[in-house]
Each structure stands twice: as C-alpha cells, then as structure tokens.
Design an enzyme around this catalytic site. Structure first.
Site, short mmCIF file in Angstrom:
data_model
loop_
_atom_site.label_atom_id
_atom_site.label_comp_id
_atom_site.label_asym_id
_atom_site.label_seq_id
_atom_site.Cartn_x
_atom_site.Cartn_y
_atom_site.Cartn_z
N PRO A 73 0.84 -1.20 0.00
CA PRO A 73 0.00 0.00 0.00
C PRO A 73 0.87 1.26 0.00
CG PRO A 73 0.06 -0.98 2.19
CD PRO A 73 0.75 -1.95 1.27
N THR A 74 0.50 2.21 -0.85
CA THR A 74 1.21 3.51 -0.88
C THR A 74 0.16 4.59 -1.07
OG1 THR A 74 1.49 3.25 -3.28
CG2 THR A 74 3.34 2.58 -1.89
N SER A 76 -4.25 1.55 -0.19
CA SER A 76 -4.00 2.37 0.98
C SER A 76 -5.25 3.12 1.42
CB SER A 76 -2.90 3.39 0.66
OG SER A 76 -2.82 4.37 1.67
N TYR A 91 -5.74 2.55 8.38
CA TYR A 91 -5.24 3.30 9.54
C TYR A 91 -6.37 3.34 10.56
CZ TYR A 91 -1.03 4.90 7.10
OH TYR A 91 0.16 4.95 6.46
N THR A 103 -2.03 -1.02 9.68
CA THR A 103 -0.68 -0.50 9.87
C THR A 103 -0.46 -0.16 11.34
OG1 THR A 103 -0.63 0.38 7.64
CG2 THR A 103 0.93 1.32 9.22
N ARG A 155 10.63 13.00 8.12
CA ARG A 155 11.31 12.86 6.82
C ARG A 155 11.85 14.21 6.44
NH1 ARG A 155 6.12 9.75 4.85
NH2 ARG A 155 6.23 8.11 6.44
N LYS A 176 0.61 -4.96 9.91
CA LYS A 176 1.75 -4.50 9.11
C LYS A 176 2.60 -3.53 9.91
CE LYS A 176 2.80 -1.88 4.88
NZ LYS A 176 3.01 -0.52 5.38
N HIS A 230 8.11 0.34 7.41
CA HIS A 230 7.49 1.42 6.64
C HIS A 230 8.48 1.97 5.60
CE1 HIS A 230 3.54 3.61 7.29
NE2 HIS A 230 4.02 4.26 6.26
N ASP A 247 8.24 -6.43 3.59
CA ASP A 247 8.50 -5.43 2.54
C ASP A 247 9.73 -4.62 2.94
OD1 ASP A 247 7.83 -3.41 4.39
OD2 ASP A 247 5.89 -3.00 3.46
N VAL A 287 12.94 -4.67 -1.46
CA VAL A 287 12.78 -5.67 -2.52
C VAL A 287 12.90 -5.00 -3.88
CG1 VAL A 287 11.20 -7.32 -3.58
CG2 VAL A 287 11.31 -7.11 -1.08
N GLY A 338 6.90 -1.52 -2.82
CA GLY A 338 6.24 -0.23 -2.78
C GLY A 338 6.81 0.79 -3.75
N ARG A 339 7.92 1.41 -3.36
CA ARG A 339 8.49 2.48 -4.18
C ARG A 339 8.65 2.12 -5.66
NH1 ARG A 339 11.40 3.07 0.54
NH2 ARG A 339 11.32 5.14 1.53
#
Lengths: 339, 339, 339, 339
Positions: free
Chosen positions: A78-79, A107, A129, A155, A164, A214, A238, A269, A272, A292-293
């Site tokens: 999920p993103t 997500s 969430y 999550t 970040r 998760k 995450h 995750d 990968v 994900g990314r």
C-alpha cells in the site's frame, strides 16, 4: 533510451519526470535514512545456493495468500497519494496488478476511493489506519467488505508522525496541499499514538475479514499478533520512513518467523528490488514480499503499462532465478537455498 | 535556506560563519581523528527494536541526574572558550539550557565567570580541572558551591596536552591568543600529569557536592571511581580530542555499566547527534548523554536562539523515537530496545 | 607550509622533491599492494584502553634491545640505496638515530660503506643478505664486528626477487642504474632461493654477534628460529614489498609471540606511522617496532635534520600516548592496554 | 606504454581496442553483478602464510589433471565466440596454451570447429552443452573423441538464459548476429532447463572420456556428481554470468572439497587474476584453477602472442609466490598456506 530492464531503471527515469517534492516524498526516509539504505543492503548481502541438474522446464510461481490464489509471492504494497506520481493513480496500479494476478493492497489514503480501485477486480486487500473512533474505522471496514477486499491490513508502525527531512526542507506545505487534493476517496490520520492491542481486538471482532498486522519488527510483537488473532504478520519498517535505526526488515525476518511458529502467514517489505529478493525472503520463511516504491516509479514512468512492465520484469527475474536455483515451485524454496 | 531540521544542519551553517581556525579547533580531534569518527559511527551501527501497539499518547522524557530534575536525558557537555564562536558565549548556552530545563555543565575554561553563567538559573554542574595546588582548586570549588552548581565534574582524561594537528597547522598561536582573551572568568591548565586517585580523594573530601569523574573509558577505572566515592562516572574520550585510537565511547559503555554495578550513575558523551542516540545509550545503561560540538555549532549559528533550536530538535527527535519504539518514559527504555 | 606535524607530512612533502622513479621505488609494494595497505590498516583497527589518574609526570620510554640501551622501542629499519633520496644518504640517517639514541639497522645494500655509517656511533645493528658462499658472507660479518655493530639482522623473506609493478612500469633499468651507483659500500644479491636453516646455522656459528631473523610471519618459523639459536625474531613482510597477500605484520604478531614463548625478543615492522603504533605492538608482545619508509621520506625532505624531526615526532607521540594511556614506562605496557 | 605487467593490464588495453558491445559482453555479469565482483574480492580477502628458509632453488609447477601432464595448475576456461575479440579466435588461444603446456578447454560455441582448434595439439578438453536429443550430443562427443580431447566438461549451470543487462541495453541483436557469424564450427543452445542427473548419466555412458561437471556450487551437488560418476567437479558460477547472488566460487570451494572427499578432482574458476590466486585455491583443495576473461582480454590485445604473454605472467607470478611461500611443488601447497 532502451526499455527498462530492471526496477532500478524505472527509478532513474521517474526522477526525470517527477518534480522535486514528489521525488523527495517518494525517495526519502526518516532522519539519516540509515534504515532506508539498510533495507536494500540486507538483501544484497545474502547469497543463494544454486542446485543443478533438476528439470526446471516448468516453473510454477503461484502461491496462496490467506487463501487467495496469486501469480507470484510478490505483491504491491500500500502507498498513499498515487496521484502525485501519475494522473491515473491507484486504479492504474490496481489494473496492472490484476492483469498479472498479483495481490494489490489499497492504501487508506489513496488518491481515489477504494470502490473505484476495486473495479480492477484483481486479488486485493485493504490497508487500514485504525482510528480512535470505532465508528469511523467501522464505516471504512464496511466499505472494504462491500468492495470485495479480502483482508484488512492494519498498519501498526505509525505511533508518531514521520520525521522525513527531505520533505521538511522542501516546505512540505506544498506537498501536503497536493496530497490533500490527491486523496478524495478517503483519508485518515496515519499517526496513531493511541493504537493498542485492545483496539486491534475491536477491529478484529468487527469483521469477518482476516486481519494482517503490518509493521511488526520483533519476535515479541509477532507472538502477540498471533495471540490477538492476526491471520498474518507483515514485517515492515514502513520503508525506512518511520523509525530510523530500525533494523532492515530482512534482518528480523527469521526472528519473526520463529516467533510466529506457523500460527500465521508472514510477509515482508522494504528493499525488494529483484525477483531474487523474493526467493531470499521465502527461503527465510516469508510467504510473500511486497514492493512499494518501485511500483510508483513505474507508475510515474508509464502509468498502467509502466506498472505492468515492472511486474513482468519481477516475474521474469523470479522465474529465471528459480530455474537457476533448481526450484520448480514456491514450495520448493527452502532454508537451504540461502546462505 | 530553510530552518535547521537536525543537528548536522547547524554544523554545515556554522562553517560558513566561523573563521578557519575556530572551525579547526571545534571540528578537530587528536592525531588521525580515528576516535573522533568512531564516536559517531558507533551510534550509527546500533539498531533499535520498535515495539508496537502500546499507547504512547503521553511521552515523558524527564529524568533525574544526581537527584536534579531535568527535562530529558540529554545535557550540554562542558566546552571551553565559547566566545570563539559567538559573542554571547556561555551565558547564551546556559540560558538556552535553562529554558529547556536540561543540565548544563560549565567548563572551568569558560569565556566568562561561572557566576555570570549561573545567572541562567537552570540545572547546572561545574566542570573542574583539578590542580596540584589544593588551594587553587579549593577556591574554585567554593565559588562553584556559592554559585549554585549541583555537582563537580572533574575531567580525568587530560594527563597530557592534546595533539590536535589541525590547530597546529594553523599557527595555533592565533587560536590561543583568542582563547586567552576569551576566558576572563577563570582559567586553569587542563594538562595534568600529576592527577591521581589520591588527589581526587582530596577534592571529594573538600566539598559536599557530588563528584562526577569525566573521561573514564575502562571497567577497571569505573570500579575504582565508585570505590573512591564518585557519584557518577562519565564515559568520555574528550570527543576524540585527547588519545586517538581510544575506542568509541559507546563501545565501552556496557563494560563501564557492568563494572559500576549500580554503584553510581553513568553518563556518556561523544558522537551524540540524534534523539535516538540518547535512547541507545540509555538502553545500554547510561543515565544520560551529553552533547558538546553540536551545541557550539548552534551557538555559532544563532546565539541563544540557535541553542534553543538545537535542544528543541533533540527533544522532538527523542519523543518521536520513543513513541515509535513504544516506550512511554525514560524508565521504559531497556536493554531489549537495542540490537 | 608549516613544519611537519606527523610522519604523513614527510611523505606528502617528499613526493614534491623526489623524481617519479624514486617515489615509485619507495612507495610501492608487490603486485596489488594488498599487504602494503593492510600493514597500516591493521594498526589503525586496534583500539587503546586509556587508564586515568595515574601519576605520569615522568614518562620513561627507554628500553633494551638485545641488551643495548635505546631511547625508545622504535628503531630505524634497514633500507637500501638511501642516496636515491638524499645525497647525505645513510650517514645522515645514522647520525639522526644516534642523536636520539635509537637503534639504527644498516642495510647490506647501503649507498656507502658500513664503516662510514658506523661513524655516527649510535646503537647499531647490521642487516645481512647471507650468500651461498660462506666466505663472502663471512667477510662482511668480520667488517660488521669490527665496525661495532651489535647484532646481525639476517633477512629471510627474499627467496625470490620482488614483483614491484610500479618499478617495472617505469623502465626500472634507470632505477637499477641509480641503485648500482648508490651502493659503493657493499652490495649483495638479495634474492636468495638457496637460503636454509642450515645456512643460518653456519652464520650463527661464524660469529659471536647475536642473530636476528627478519621476515618471520608464522608461529612455526618463529619456533624454528628459537630452536636455531636466534636471539630475536623480527616479524616483517618486507613492507609489503615481497609476497603480496601476506598478512599484515600486526595480524601475526601474537601468533609469533606465543610461539617464541619468551625464548627470543620479538620485533615488528610494517605500517608503523605513529607513536601509538609502537604501544599497540608492545602491548601485543613486541619488544620494539621499526620504521622504514617514513624515515626515508624525512631524509628526502631534510637530510639529517629531517630524520631528527621524524624521530622527535615519534618520541613526542609516544610520550603523549603513554601519558594519556596511564603508563609510565615501556614495561607498564601490557596486553590490557589494547582491545 | 610499457608491456603488460599483470593480467589487469590486458583488460585495460583491450577496452581501447574492443567495441562497446564486445566489451559489455565480455565484462558483464548477470543482474546487479554482485557475484561477478565477489568472485575477485573473495580471492583478495584471503591471506597467504609465507614459510622461510626452505631451499626453493627449483620450483616445480607441474601437475596432472585427470592424468594429463600440464605445466601449471592454471588452465584456460571455455569461452564462446572468440572471434568477437580477435580474428585469430580460439586457434590462437589454443596454440598459446599448447606453447605453454597448459590445459585448454574448447567451448561448444567456439567461433571455429573443434577440429581446427585441436590442431594446436596441446592438452585439451571439450566443453559440452548437452542437448535433449542424445543424437545431437552424441555426434559432438564422437567428434571430440576423434579430435583428441581428453575429457568432456559438461556445463550444468545454464538451466535458464542469462540476464546480462549490459548486453540487453546495447540492443543485443547486434551482438547475437556477430556471435552467429562467429560460431561456424558448431553451436548448441546453452539454456537447458531439461538437464538432469539422468541425462548426465546418459552422456557418461556414451563415451569413455572422463566427465567433468562444470557449474557445481554446493556440497550436495558435488556429492551427487561423484555418485553419478563424474571424474571431476568444477566449481563455477559461470563467471557471475548466470545467477546473480550466487556466492563467490572461492567461498564454496571448501564445502565442495569436503563433500567430494577425494572421490573426484575439484577445479574452480571465477575471479582468478594472479598466480597467488591459484595457490589459494590449491591450498583449499582445488587441483587447478581456470581463467576465462583475462585470456580473452589478452587475445584482444595481441592475438596468440597476447595470450602467451598472459600465461607467461601467470607462470612467473605462480613461481614467485611459491618461492616466497616456501613451497617447491604444487603438492607442497597445503591448507596451512592460507589463512
């Protein structure tokens, strides 16, 4: 420029397409980004032990995740806010996943509604969430059930807002405005200091959907997850976006698998990037890995077709590595495959 | 340029402000600067084990250092000649520390008198370079007692003058002149080959203030410190500025904690740059960490406000990491938090 | 440019002075230069454990090497053809060593005669390339005895010519011509495939001088050396100039010390650049370290005065590190000093 | 530019000569090229333990491979399409190998026929890509027997086509066209998912030539190889060109040697660049090493003479390292030689 030949290529190309703040949001991790880097490095440190002279004419990459048949043990993590990266957003990703029969996890904070996403009709789970107010959470769960999502992925690693620094430096008000616009489907606050095992119990009791937790990073919490009725434990930090200095997910996978003791499925995750990474994780006890990314880089590069290409490459890499490793099916991948 | 988002930012900005010799003096370490680099690296090698689904709505970072209540287990280490970095010098740092209720340790070789510094009225200790002549030392101790300093931090790792080559290359006469001008409050020779446990005993007997021995790097000396009545043992290699090739402080922390066996509090400095570093040190048995260089970079950047910002960032990082780690209070931080 | 503050400075400056082929000859090692690099790295990996609060007002760096009193446990290793680096050549080095009372080891292949070198009148040993013809070797030994050399250091790690590729690339005919001109005192072929323990026995029986075997890298050979009457075992890989892939000398020091079991003194060279390096080696059981390349860099920079400066810096560093380590004499340096 | 002094030199020079796609094909490995890099690095991490004072006047590098006398335990690995690198192609390499009396292994997919190659009349084996159709394989085996090849080296690590991304990026159609033109002697598909131990048994039963299995990377498969009548086990990961993340060959050599237990000879390729590498492998139980890429770089640089030079350098390095290690013959190289 030739076609992408691996997942890194999508990343390099997406950087040319995306604006600075979208890149910062997508690339970045928390604080010093130590955990972000370690996630990939941990996979690269592992070695595979190839067995030879076994007939590998037919490679079977299929598996089942909580009973759902999927084409390979690699799913789409999920993103949030996919519209930041391509106007076709989550539906494009979901269609690509459905096209290749891989698990797609929607997500909570998607750029469009979970009902729209579900139209792709592929194997799908809903990432949640959980909120303090059971009614808010419950309404979302009802919608997920109605839209055919096969599991709830709650999550649990967002007890505090992420730090970040790339985002902060780029006057993140811009990004957040974009994110606000990008999430008309539904939106819930991720940061949840109030989240407890007791609240997880209420979620579990409110639905017949199986529960995936998760963000588990210790054997202790994995055991508690099983005890609290989780059908699966998802090892995740995450993507290095929450607690910097957390271990690489691969480094704790075996601890979690041992603690779960077969009482739940285990996913992982973070880092990968290759089909071979999935084999490493499965060999260490994971039932599947999630990506994900790279999926978002592929989305940015070419919309649905970009994601289809990325998933095809992962499938090709996986089949190739399985053949060279001498394993015909996912079930053949064992601890002996990995040093 | 946006506001500093972490402590590294102050360092980068201060380099634009400070002259070459002030930078060399502040940045540098002894000889090959191996120990200097290792201090930070040792913290970055450690991993934190996040626990989830614990209510972390209220995070309590407070602790007590030798009985004194402080807002967090991160204090300001003693540093000399602060006027080299900003005209407001030590008083500005002390006021910022008082504003945030964190422990401030005033250096013997401050740029202004300990009485002036004490006007900040925050929690404060006095760092002492004990001298051969008890009368000289005693006079300073009397002043420290009168000015409300709560403990004597005797530096024990300066048996010989430092060999800091960056300073030497820059014709350190300039620096020393500046330092001379900068230290009107009091000044004592740091290099003390004559310092012995016997002399420490005389200091201890001359005051009712608790004694902290700063610069302990072995279990053997930690045990001797307790035996000689130290209330606290401060693990330090003088920020890599005395004996190059000394281990990183974090690498010896557990040895020291084991040797002390609860008989004294244990602190550590050297390489602390993040809130998470404090958690790592506390998990390994430290009661608090102290920060030196980053505070001076912040002072150079913005005087008192700069230091306030630096301490605020450390506080925010600490709270964030505690929440993501699933610990509500400093007392909850245990050995299991760290790999 | 300020005065050199450490031994690395001489190296950097010498590069400006020396021609390309002299630099290649001096800097280079065999093949990939792995062993060359490892020699220094092995010292830098070690950590020192500082003890505090011991009176170190008087530091005594003196020691005895095979009975000869020297100012410190750091000597000058034998090096050939010093005239390549400075017209004053070996006599300048020997005078500098004598001035500081440190052991000087004259190479067989010096640029001037051992008698000329001996005029420096300091503590001195003679390095010998033993030949197949006992008469040739014997004549040299007689000269060494007459010139007051206190021991014979027989090099045993030159069974084949070195493969130093930097030299080869630079048409080493030039270098060899220069070397030929540079060695009027005496010259013997270094490469000695015929060298055996039996021949060593003949050397031993032909003189009353104590015998040092230089180039031992294993416990097995160290034990054989003692058995064959060596007074000292010198751990050396010829500065990484003979067998590439040989271990760093420091890495095998403990194995050699254990095998010798007190039956002979043990020295080590290769990678010594700091006073602290000597402490590390002594802590691991060496009686002294020897320094080669840095002395020649210093010679190139400033002749006798350059070497005096280099030896003075080593002495200062040694005293400083001993004081900060809490050891008053060489005898106080024990295994506990080093991690 | 001086003559090449080591094998790396040929590589650097060949890059100036070869076109981009030939370089990519020769230099490249699979996927992230982790295994490619690790092959060399594994050799460089090992250390040799030099023994001294043994007479090494006469060094004997000869050995026997499956009974065939060769000049040294270093042979030429099979490589395809040599005409890509030099018009004289495989015959030039084979003549150079014959000139130096080293084992040459001809690839199935050579640029000219095995009969032409065999005219060099040196010690030679034939590398075979076994096919599903026994008749096809059998015809090739008959030709190999008639042409005097002394063993069949069956490649077993090509169950799937390689994923070499450098080639893919350079529109590999060009390369493949060139390869097609370059292989008039014979050509067989390398990718063989159908290959099994049973098929290997059929090959074994169809000829009196001894069988070598090339591409074994585990003790389990090594034991099976012996069980199925292999005369030798060749540890190889195809130069990092098949399964990326496979271990370095040197890292698994001891596991394979232990599993074989003397029941077959063991060879290793991948990362061999120095004479010392051969000693390391032999010390760990290999009977010989094989060199691939460096031979082709040398071919590209100077045809037959280039390869002669490369083999001469390896011979010189081997003799030099043996002398400095104190071993007179290949049989003297034992486990104690290596750390």
């Amino acid at each position: 420029v030739s076609d992408p030949v691996n997942l890194h290529d999508f990343c390099a190309r997406a950087r040319d397409t995306l604006g600075e703040s979208a890149c910062a949001y997508l690339d970045g991790g928390a604080s010093d980004e130590i955990t972000l880097r370690e996630n990939e490095a941990a996979f690269q440190r592992r070695r595979l032990r190839p067995r030879v002279l076994r007939d590998v004419t037919d490679i079977d990459t299929t598996t089942r995740l909580l009973g759902a048949a999927v084409a390979m043990p690699i799913g789409v993590a999920p993103t949030a806010y996919n519209a930041l990266f391509h106007p076709d957003a989550e539906p494009a990703v979901a269609r690509a996943a459905a096209h290749r029969d891989v698990m797609y996890v929607a997500s909570t904070n998607s750029s469009c509604s979970m009902e729209t996403i579900a139209k792709a009709e592929g194997p799908r789970w809903f990432q949640l969430y959980a909120q303090e107010d059971d009614a808010v959470t419950g309404a979302l769960i009802r919608r997920a059930e109605a839209a055919g999502y096969g599991a709830l992925v709650v999550t649990v690693d967002t007890a505090a807002p992420a730090r970040r620094e790339r985002d902060t430096r780029l006057s993140d008000s811009d990004t957040r405005a974009a994110q606000g616009n990008a999430a008309p489907g539904q939106w819930l606050e991720a940061a949840a200091p109030f989240l407890t095992w007791e609240l997880i119990g209420r979620v579990r009791d409110s639905t017949s959907l199986p529960l995936v937790l998760k963000g588990i990073m210790t054997g202790e919490d994995a055991a508690l997850a099983v005890e609290h009725g989780a059908a699966a434990v998802w090892v995740s930090n995450h993507g290095g976006r929450q607690l910097d200095r957390a271990p690489a997910t691969l480094e704790v996978l075996e601890e979690v698998v041992a603690a779960v003791g077969g009482g739940a499925e285990v996913y992982v995750d973070g880092g990968v990037r290759r089909g071979a990474d999935a084999i490493i994780a499965v060999a260490l006890g994971a039932r599947a890995v999630f990506v994900g990314r790279p999926v978002l880089y592929a989305l940015a590069c070419g919309g649905e077709q970009g994601v289809r290409d990325a998933l095809r490459i992962l499938d090709e890499e996986l089949r190739n590595a399985m053949a060279l490793l001498g394993v015909r099916s996912v079930g053949d991948i064992s601890r002996e495959c990995v040093v």
